[in-house]
Design a protein around this motif. Structure first.
Motif, PDB file in Angstrom:
ATOM      1  N   VAL A 232     -15.202  -2.831   4.538  1.00 52.54           N
ATOM      2  CA  VAL A 232     -13.363  -3.778   4.765  1.00 52.54           C
ATOM      3  C   VAL A 232     -12.312  -2.837   4.995  1.00 52.54           C
ATOM      4  O   VAL A 232     -12.910  -1.444   4.060  1.00 52.54           O
ATOM      5  CB  VAL A 232     -13.289  -4.264   4.215  1.00 52.54           C
ATOM      6  N   THR A 233     -11.797  -2.721   5.992  1.00 49.38           N
ATOM      7  CA  THR A 233     -10.291  -1.955   5.776  1.00 49.38           C
ATOM      8  C   THR A 233      -9.151  -2.606   5.582  1.00 49.38           C
ATOM      9  O   THR A 233      -9.248  -4.031   6.072  1.00 49.38           O
ATOM     10  CB  THR A 233     -10.462  -1.143   7.099  1.00 49.38           C
ATOM     11  N   ILE A 234      -8.354  -1.767   5.202  1.00 50.61           N
ATOM     12  CA  ILE A 234      -7.158  -2.146   4.452  1.00 50.61           C
ATOM     13  C   ILE A 234      -5.910  -1.457   5.093  1.00 50.61           C
ATOM     14  O   ILE A 234      -5.756  -0.261   4.617  1.00 50.61           O
ATOM     15  CB  ILE A 234      -7.177  -2.726   3.303  1.00 50.61           C
ATOM     16  N   PHE A 235      -4.624  -1.917   6.073  1.00 50.19           N
ATOM     17  CA  PHE A 235      -4.137  -1.379   6.486  1.00 50.19           C
ATOM     18  C   PHE A 235      -2.866  -1.983   5.718  1.00 50.19           C
ATOM     19  O   PHE A 235      -2.301  -2.379   6.429  1.00 50.19           O
ATOM     20  CB  PHE A 235      -3.936  -1.635   7.837  1.00 50.19           C
ATOM     21  N   LEU A 236      -1.995  -0.767   5.417  1.00 50.22           N
ATOM     22  CA  LEU A 236      -1.232  -1.295   4.654  1.00 50.22           C
ATOM     23  C   LEU A 236       0.353  -0.887   5.212  1.00 50.22           C
ATOM     24  O   LEU A 236       0.369   0.745   5.336  1.00 50.22           O
ATOM     25  CB  LEU A 236      -0.728  -0.657   3.469  1.00 50.22           C
ATOM     26  N   GLU A 237       0.932  -1.765   4.991  1.00 47.25           N
ATOM     27  CA  GLU A 237       2.681  -1.672   6.082  1.00 47.25           C
ATOM     28  C   GLU A 237       3.095  -1.478   4.514  1.00 47.25           C
ATOM     29  O   GLU A 237       3.905  -2.567   4.174  1.00 47.25           O
ATOM     30  CB  GLU A 237       3.243  -2.384   7.104  1.00 47.25           C
ATOM     31  N   ASP A 238       3.938   0.038   4.495  1.00 46.17           N
ATOM     32  CA  ASP A 238       4.156   0.012   2.636  1.00 46.17           C
ATOM     33  C   ASP A 238       5.252   0.593   3.135  1.00 46.17           C
ATOM     34  O   ASP A 238       5.748   1.502   3.388  1.00 46.17           O
ATOM     35  CB  ASP A 238       2.889   1.531   2.760  1.00 46.17           C
ATOM     36  N   TYR A 239       5.874   0.217   1.454  1.00 49.37           N
ATOM     37  CA  TYR A 239       6.969   0.235   1.311  1.00 49.37           C
ATOM     38  C   TYR A 239       7.825   0.318  -0.102  1.00 49.37           C
ATOM     39  O   TYR A 239       8.728   0.302  -0.357  1.00 49.37           O
ATOM     40  CB  TYR A 239       8.582  -1.207   2.129  1.00 49.37           C
ATOM     41  N   VAL A 240       6.532   0.893  -0.465  1.00 48.08           N
ATOM     42  CA  VAL A 240       6.918   1.223  -1.710  1.00 48.08           C
ATOM     43  C   VAL A 240       6.997   2.870  -2.406  1.00 48.08           C
ATOM     44  O   VAL A 240       6.280   3.320  -1.379  1.00 48.08           O
ATOM     45  CB  VAL A 240       6.363   0.112  -2.888  1.00 48.08           C
ATOM     46  N   SER A 241       6.671   2.820  -3.503  1.00 49.56           N
ATOM     47  CA  SER A 241       6.745   4.351  -4.064  1.00 49.56           C
ATOM     48  C   SER A 241       5.396   4.474  -3.807  1.00 49.56           C
ATOM     49  O   SER A 241       4.502   3.573  -4.408  1.00 49.56           O
ATOM     50  CB  SER A 241       6.922   4.707  -4.969  1.00 49.56           C
ATOM     51  N   ALA A 242       4.577   5.963  -3.689  1.00 51.81           N
ATOM     52  CA  ALA A 242       3.673   6.796  -3.984  1.00 51.81           C
ATOM     53  C   ALA A 242       3.105   6.196  -5.259  1.00 51.81           C
ATOM     54  O   ALA A 242       2.320   5.378  -5.688  1.00 51.81           O
ATOM     55  CB  ALA A 242       3.098   7.917  -3.500  1.00 51.81           C
ATOM     56  N   GLN A 243       3.697   5.974  -6.192  1.00 53.73           N
ATOM     57  CA  GLN A 243       3.344   5.866  -7.518  1.00 53.73           C
ATOM     58  C   GLN A 243       3.221   4.808  -7.966  1.00 53.73           C
ATOM     59  O   GLN A 243       2.369   4.507  -8.324  1.00 53.73           O
ATOM     60  CB  GLN A 243       4.389   6.967  -8.605  1.00 53.73           C
ATOM     61  N   VAL A 244       4.358   3.957  -7.606  1.00 54.35           N
ATOM     62  CA  VAL A 244       4.115   2.245  -8.127  1.00 54.35           C
ATOM     63  C   VAL A 244       2.861   1.864  -7.073  1.00 54.35           C
ATOM     64  O   VAL A 244       2.020   0.842  -8.146  1.00 54.35           O
ATOM     65  CB  VAL A 244       5.197   1.390  -7.267  1.00 54.35           C
ATOM     66  N   LEU A 245       2.086   2.732  -6.204  1.00 58.21           N
ATOM     67  CA  LEU A 245       0.970   2.498  -5.463  1.00 58.21           C
ATOM     68  C   LEU A 245       0.296   2.477  -5.782  1.00 58.21           C
ATOM     69  O   LEU A 245      -1.023   2.043  -5.949  1.00 58.21           O
ATOM     70  CB  LEU A 245       0.970   2.475  -3.724  1.00 58.21           C
ATOM     71  N   ASN A 246       0.084   3.621  -6.258  1.00 59.36           N
ATOM     72  CA  ASN A 246      -0.697   4.123  -7.434  1.00 59.36           C
ATOM     73  C   ASN A 246      -1.422   3.488  -8.456  1.00 59.36           C
ATOM     74  O   ASN A 246      -1.891   2.754  -9.341  1.00 59.36           O
ATOM     75  CB  ASN A 246      -1.086   5.670  -7.742  1.00 59.36           C
ATOM     76  N   ASN A 247       0.051   3.144  -9.735  1.00 61.65           N
ATOM     77  CA  ASN A 247      -0.060   2.211 -10.445  1.00 61.65           C
ATOM     78  C   ASN A 247      -0.469   0.800 -10.209  1.00 61.65           C
ATOM     79  O   ASN A 247      -1.754   0.105 -10.846  1.00 61.65           O
ATOM     80  CB  ASN A 247       1.105   1.625 -11.007  1.00 61.65           C
ATOM     81  N   GLU A 248      -0.687   0.000  -8.842  1.00 56.86           N
ATOM     82  CA  GLU A 248      -0.428  -1.243  -8.307  1.00 56.86           C
ATOM     83  C   GLU A 248      -2.430  -1.380  -8.411  1.00 56.86           C
ATOM     84  O   GLU A 248      -3.321  -2.107  -8.704  1.00 56.86           O
ATOM     85  CB  GLU A 248      -0.335  -1.073  -7.491  1.00 56.86           C
ATOM     86  N   LEU A 249      -2.769  -0.241  -7.119  1.00 55.20           N
ATOM     87  CA  LEU A 249      -4.381  -0.089  -7.336  1.00 55.20           C
ATOM     88  C   LEU A 249      -4.844   0.058  -8.573  1.00 55.20           C
ATOM     89  O   LEU A 249      -6.706  -0.157  -8.587  1.00 55.20           O
ATOM     90  CB  LEU A 249      -4.660   0.712  -6.494  1.00 55.20           C
ATOM     91  N   SER A 250      -4.571   0.697  -9.420  1.00 52.03           N
ATOM     92  CA  SER A 250      -5.189   1.230 -10.961  1.00 52.03           C
ATOM     93  C   SER A 250      -5.833  -0.231 -11.725  1.00 52.03           C
ATOM     94  O   SER A 250      -6.306   0.180 -12.285  1.00 52.03           O
ATOM     95  CB  SER A 250      -4.123   2.540 -11.446  1.00 52.03           C
ATOM     96  N   ARG A 251      -5.159  -1.162 -11.019  1.00 58.85           N
ATOM     97  CA  ARG A 251      -5.158  -2.849 -11.823  1.00 58.85           C
ATOM     98  C   ARG A 251      -6.331  -3.196 -11.048  1.00 58.85           C
ATOM     99  O   ARG A 251      -7.364  -4.354 -12.142  1.00 58.85           O
ATOM    100  CB  ARG A 251      -4.013  -3.201 -11.764  1.00 58.85           C
ATOM    101  N   VAL A 252      -7.163  -2.258 -10.010  1.00 58.34           N
ATOM    102  CA  VAL A 252      -8.216  -3.238  -9.295  1.00 58.34           C
ATOM    103  C   VAL A 252      -9.250  -2.359 -10.426  1.00 58.34           C
ATOM    104  O   VAL A 252     -10.022  -2.017  -9.628  1.00 58.34           O
ATOM    105  CB  VAL A 252      -8.046  -2.664  -7.899  1.00 58.34           C
TER     106      VAL A 252
END
Length: 421
Positions: free
Chosen positions: A242-262
């Protein structure tokens, strides 16, 4: 001064051998600038550069020996201008000089060449290289499933997969009336969707899936929720990728924090930067299955001024690993624009030594009306073959559509998965 026949004969003897198409056999080709990715097209008696548009825009040339013919006339020159001339004119003759899979078109006996200049085609000094891409290429059957490399596979991809009206809110109520999809992420996975285009916006709650803005969105969904669905699916289906493509309007740190919840993300996350893809090429599906690394995440952010660098936590910068055509075929109603050209500043034909970027082919309109999407999805394979494959000189790896359940776009996936450009 015009070269004498004797001098021309000597020059031809000293010229490197041209491919079979340039030595007598007639072949229909696109004349595409390596620099711009645009095709030479006939406009009256002039020759210009246009977006690749198949057989709809006087872009298909018949290469025969030293001439390129279109519509009864041949590509020629008048001073510094590229023009259409009678094919028996001396100024319609070219030395077609191969350079690997590219060519230079040289004025016989003179150090002058066909060059691309903005949207113009001219004649002058320079080092412009051209692709002579066959209109009717010989396609190669793909290897068996497990031995296919990742760049030899085509995946059905859901544009704005989160905007489905099932999993939660994605826009203000009046915009929710026009979702891009009509089935939730779990059902999309079950139906064979393997690419997911997701928009994320930053709110006090983290990275949230919304279209344009999260203001007034009821029941918004967090990115980690949908990524968790994908990870759980991959755990239950060890043969899938599977591939996920992000149209990304968040900071890198917010994205990192979000993915750490997975939970379990690190177990399945594929890192092409760590796998040596740029030097050894894309791995086979069997290799990915054996390692368990079967989820690829891209961001449309660029590396410049990004802190921390997103690929430091496994989110790849998409423009470094893929090429992608412009996202819109036009409005939701009426005529469509099937031309296939790059979304970014680099052409769709971009390659590197030993490395071929994956090709994301967008195939949708500004507004996702179901009737239009049904018709468009039924024409997906035709557009891929006639327009986008020759524009990119490769078969798409991702076919991104609205309302994937309409018009049978999976048939196009199957068609493109049998033979590759």
């Amino acid at each position: 001064m015009r070269a004498t026949p004797a001098l021309l004969a000597i020059a031809l003897l000293l010229t490197p051998a041209a491919p079979a198409a340039a030595t007598g056999a007639e072949t229909m080709v696109y004349l595409q600038s390596v620099t711009t990715g645009l095709n030479a097209a006939v406009a009256g008696t002039s020759v210009v550069q246009h977006r690749p548009k198949g057989d709809e825009d006087h872009q298909q040339w018949t290469l025969s020996g030293r001439t390129l013919k279109e519509g009864g006339l041949c590509l020629g020159r008048s001073g510094d201008q590229a023009v259409m001339l009678a094919c028996d004119s001396p100024d319609a003759q070219w030395d077609v000089l191969p350079d690997a899979d590219r060519h230079r078109l040289r004025v016989p006996g003179v150090d002058r060449y066909l060059v691309s200049a903005g949207d113009q085609v001219k004649v002058g000094a320079g080092d412009t290289l051209w692709y002579l891409t066959p209109v009717h290429p010989t396609r190669t059957p793909v290897p068996q499933d497990g031995t296919r490399r990742l760049d030899q596979v085509t995946f059905l991809t859901a544009h704005n997969a989160y905007a489905n009206g099932v999993d939660g809110g994605f826009a203000p109520p009046f915009v929710n009336l026009a979702p891009n999809q009509q089935r939730g992420i779990a059902q999309q996975l079950a139906d064979g969707v393997r690419g997911f285009q997701l928009d994320i916006h930053q709110t006090p709650d983290g990275a949230i899936l919304c279209h344009n803005s999260c203001t007034w969105v009821g029941r918004p969904v967090a990115l980690w929720v949908d990524v968790q669905k994908v990870v759980d699916f991959l755990r239950a289906n060890p043969g899938e990728f599977v591939t996920i493509f992000l149209e990304d309007y968040v900071s890198a740190q917010v994205l990192n924090n979000e993915l750490s919840r997975v939970n379990g993300l690190a177990d399945v996350l594929f890192r092409p930067d760590q796998a040596g893809v740029r030097t050894t090429g894309w791995p086979t599906l069997n290799t990915l299955r054996a390692t368990g690394k079967r989820l690829l995440i891209f961001t449309d952010h660029t590396r410049a001024n990004d802190t921390p660098q997103r690929d430091s936590f496994g989110v790849m910068y998409q423009s470094e690993w893929t090429v992608e055509n412009h996202w819109s075929m036009g409005s939701g109603l009426g005529t469509s624009d099937w031309s296939c050209y790059s979304r970014w500043s680099t052409p769709l034909t971009r390659t590197e030594p030993g490395f071929t970027p994956l090709f994301v082919m967008n195939h949708f309109r500004d507004v996702p009306f179901t009737g239009t999407a049904t018709t468009d999805n039924g024409k997906l394979a035709d557009r891929a073959r006639r327009f986008c494959e020759p524009a990119a000189r490769k078969t798409p790896n991702y076919l991104a559509v609205d309302h994937y359940h309409l018009g049978n776009p999976m048939a196009a996936v199957q068609t493109l998965s049998r033979e590759r450009f």
